[in-house]
Design a protein around this motif. Structure first.
Motif, PDB file in Angstrom:
ATOM      1  N   ARG A 162      94.038  69.638   8.704  1.00  0.00           N
ATOM      2  CA  ARG A 162      92.905  68.766   8.421  1.00  0.00           C
ATOM      3  C   ARG A 162      92.410  68.077   9.703  1.00  0.00           C
ATOM      4  O   ARG A 162      91.207  67.906   9.897  1.00  0.00           O
ATOM      5  N   GLY A 163      93.314  67.666  10.571  1.00  0.00           N
ATOM      6  CA  GLY A 163      92.949  67.005  11.825  1.00  0.00           C
ATOM      7  C   GLY A 163      92.134  67.917  12.729  1.00  0.00           C
ATOM      8  O   GLY A 163      91.163  67.492  13.359  1.00  0.00           O
ATOM      9  N   CYS A 164      92.542  69.193  12.815  1.00  0.00           N
ATOM     10  CA  CYS A 164      91.812  70.177  13.627  1.00  0.00           C
ATOM     11  C   CYS A 164      90.413  70.402  13.063  1.00  0.00           C
ATOM     12  O   CYS A 164      89.439  70.497  13.825  1.00  0.00           O
ATOM     13  N   LEU A 165      90.304  70.473  11.768  1.00  0.00           N
ATOM     14  CA  LEU A 165      89.010  70.685  11.123  1.00  0.00           C
ATOM     15  C   LEU A 165      88.072  69.503  11.387  1.00  0.00           C
ATOM     16  O   LEU A 165      86.906  69.688  11.739  1.00  0.00           O
ATOM     17  N   LYS A 166      88.601  68.276  11.270  1.00  0.00           N
ATOM     18  CA  LYS A 166      87.789  67.085  11.530  1.00  0.00           C
ATOM     19  C   LYS A 166      87.336  67.054  12.993  1.00  0.00           C
ATOM     20  O   LYS A 166      86.190  66.747  13.291  1.00  0.00           O
ATOM     21  N   LEU A 167      88.246  67.357  13.905  1.00  0.00           N
ATOM     22  CA  LEU A 167      87.923  67.380  15.329  1.00  0.00           C
ATOM     23  C   LEU A 167      86.842  68.425  15.614  1.00  0.00           C
ATOM     24  O   LEU A 167      85.901  68.157  16.372  1.00  0.00           O
ATOM     25  N   THR A 168      86.953  69.583  15.018  1.00  0.00           N
ATOM     26  CA  THR A 168      85.966  70.641  15.202  1.00  0.00           C
ATOM     27  C   THR A 168      84.593  70.189  14.711  1.00  0.00           C
ATOM     28  O   THR A 168      83.576  70.410  15.377  1.00  0.00           O
ATOM     29  N   ILE A 169      84.551  69.532  13.567  1.00  0.00           N
ATOM     30  CA  ILE A 169      83.282  69.049  13.011  1.00  0.00           C
ATOM     31  C   ILE A 169      82.685  67.974  13.904  1.00  0.00           C
ATOM     32  O   ILE A 169      81.483  67.986  14.195  1.00  0.00           O
ATOM     33  N   ILE A 219      78.569  66.476  17.972  1.00  0.00           N
ATOM     34  CA  ILE A 219      78.223  65.919  19.285  1.00  0.00           C
ATOM     35  C   ILE A 219      77.462  66.963  20.109  1.00  0.00           C
ATOM     36  O   ILE A 219      76.436  66.644  20.721  1.00  0.00           O
ATOM     37  N   ILE A 220      77.930  68.182  20.107  1.00  0.00           N
ATOM     38  CA  ILE A 220      77.252  69.250  20.849  1.00  0.00           C
ATOM     39  C   ILE A 220      75.850  69.472  20.294  1.00  0.00           C
ATOM     40  O   ILE A 220      74.889  69.631  21.047  1.00  0.00           O
ATOM     41  N   PHE A 221      75.714  69.447  18.980  1.00  0.00           N
ATOM     42  CA  PHE A 221      74.407  69.618  18.356  1.00  0.00           C
ATOM     43  C   PHE A 221      73.454  68.488  18.758  1.00  0.00           C
ATOM     44  O   PHE A 221      72.294  68.731  19.111  1.00  0.00           O
ATOM     45  N   ILE A 222      73.916  67.268  18.756  1.00  0.00           N
ATOM     46  CA  ILE A 222      73.077  66.119  19.108  1.00  0.00           C
ATOM     47  C   ILE A 222      72.635  66.213  20.569  1.00  0.00           C
ATOM     48  O   ILE A 222      71.458  66.034  20.890  1.00  0.00           O
ATOM     49  N   PHE A 223      73.568  66.499  21.473  1.00  0.00           N
ATOM     50  CA  PHE A 223      73.212  66.616  22.882  1.00  0.00           C
ATOM     51  C   PHE A 223      72.278  67.796  23.136  1.00  0.00           C
ATOM     52  O   PHE A 223      71.334  67.697  23.922  1.00  0.00           O
ATOM     53  N   SER A 224      72.510  68.904  22.464  1.00  0.00           N
ATOM     54  CA  SER A 224      71.629  70.069  22.618  1.00  0.00           C
ATOM     55  C   SER A 224      70.226  69.758  22.124  1.00  0.00           C
ATOM     56  O   SER A 224      69.236  70.117  22.756  1.00  0.00           O
ATOM     57  N   SER A 225      70.130  69.096  20.996  1.00  0.00           N
ATOM     58  CA  SER A 225      68.823  68.714  20.450  1.00  0.00           C
ATOM     59  C   SER A 225      68.093  67.788  21.406  1.00  0.00           C
ATOM     60  O   SER A 225      66.895  67.955  21.664  1.00  0.00           O
ATOM     61  N   PHE A 226      68.786  66.801  21.934  1.00  0.00           N
ATOM     62  CA  PHE A 226      68.195  65.877  22.899  1.00  0.00           C
ATOM     63  C   PHE A 226      67.673  66.640  24.106  1.00  0.00           C
ATOM     64  O   PHE A 226      66.548  66.427  24.560  1.00  0.00           O
ATOM     65  N   TYR A 227      68.492  67.550  24.617  1.00  0.00           N
ATOM     66  CA  TYR A 227      68.098  68.300  25.803  1.00  0.00           C
ATOM     67  C   TYR A 227      66.845  69.134  25.538  1.00  0.00           C
ATOM     68  O   TYR A 227      65.889  69.089  26.299  1.00  0.00           O
ATOM     69  N   TYR A 228      66.840  69.908  24.468  1.00  0.00           N
ATOM     70  CA  TYR A 228      65.720  70.807  24.200  1.00  0.00           C
ATOM     71  C   TYR A 228      64.459  70.089  23.732  1.00  0.00           C
ATOM     72  O   TYR A 228      63.356  70.550  23.982  1.00  0.00           O
ATOM     73  N   LEU A 229      64.600  68.964  23.076  1.00  0.00           N
ATOM     74  CA  LEU A 229      63.427  68.267  22.557  1.00  0.00           C
ATOM     75  C   LEU A 229      62.879  67.203  23.505  1.00  0.00           C
ATOM     76  O   LEU A 229      61.686  66.906  23.480  1.00  0.00           O
ATOM     77  N   ILE A 230      63.727  66.621  24.341  1.00  0.00           N
ATOM     78  CA  ILE A 230      63.277  65.524  25.190  1.00  0.00           C
ATOM     79  C   ILE A 230      63.437  65.836  26.679  1.00  0.00           C
ATOM     80  O   ILE A 230      62.483  65.762  27.451  1.00  0.00           O
ATOM     81  N   ALA A 231      64.632  66.172  27.107  1.00  0.00           N
ATOM     82  CA  ALA A 231      64.900  66.338  28.538  1.00  0.00           C
ATOM     83  C   ALA A 231      64.215  67.573  29.132  1.00  0.00           C
ATOM     84  O   ALA A 231      63.608  67.494  30.203  1.00  0.00           O
ATOM     85  N   LEU A 233      83.226  67.437  17.172  1.00  0.00           N
ATOM     86  CA  LEU A 233      82.777  68.040  18.428  1.00  0.00           C
ATOM     87  C   LEU A 233      81.508  68.869  18.228  1.00  0.00           C
ATOM     88  O   LEU A 233      80.587  68.820  19.056  1.00  0.00           O
ATOM     89  N   SER A 234      81.431  69.602  17.147  1.00  0.00           N
ATOM     90  CA  SER A 234      80.227  70.393  16.853  1.00  0.00           C
ATOM     91  C   SER A 234      79.020  69.495  16.665  1.00  0.00           C
ATOM     92  O   SER A 234      77.920  69.799  17.131  1.00  0.00           O
TER      93      SER A 234
END
Length: 130
Positions: free
Chosen positions: A3-10, A15-27, A12-13
């Motif tokens: 369960r801990g690995c699954l939560k960590l994966t979610i 966070i990566i999605f948020i940063f990617s969205s910021f980069y492609y839409l704003i930066a 991290l995913s």
């Protein structure tokens, strides 16, 4: 998978999605704007330098002949513009959105600009070299 690995994966995913969205839409659009603006200034400066050297046959349009002269196909074999300074396809200089760069001359003032992403003239989307 625990369960801990699954939560960590979610987490991290997400966070990566948020940063990617910021980069492609704003930066990325801001970065492209700045790079294109620098390129337009370089193109304008290159044309002005060429025109000072060749006042009897000045350049004032985006054409294959003008581009080849800027790239060094001129009487002095002087390179005014390099391929790394602009996007060149078939001898024409383009912007990031595959639209030809616009070059106009009014009196002594040379203006180099892009119609921007929407390729519509004279709106807030245009990018003009200062």
């Amino acid at each position: 998978m625990s369960r801990g690995c699954l939560k960590l994966t979610i987490v991290l995913s997400t966070i990566i999605f948020i940063f990617s969205s910021f980069y492609y839409l704003i930066a990325l659009p801001k970065l492209r704007h700045e790079i294109l603006l620098n390129s337009l200034e370089t193109i304008r400066d290159s044309i002005e330098s060429y025109n000072k050297d060749y006042p009897k046959s000045p350049l004032h349009e985006n054409s294959a002949l003008s581009t080849s002269r800027l790239l060094g196909d001129n009487g002095r074999r002087k390179v005014y513009l390099t391929a790394k300074d602009a996007i060149i396809k078939g001898g024409i200089i383009y912007d990031y959105w595959d639209n030809p760069i616009q070059i106009t001359k009014a009196g002594k003032k040379l203006t180099v600009f892009s119609y921007g992403k929407n390729n519509k003239p004279n709106d807030e989307d245009d990018i003009i070299a200062p």
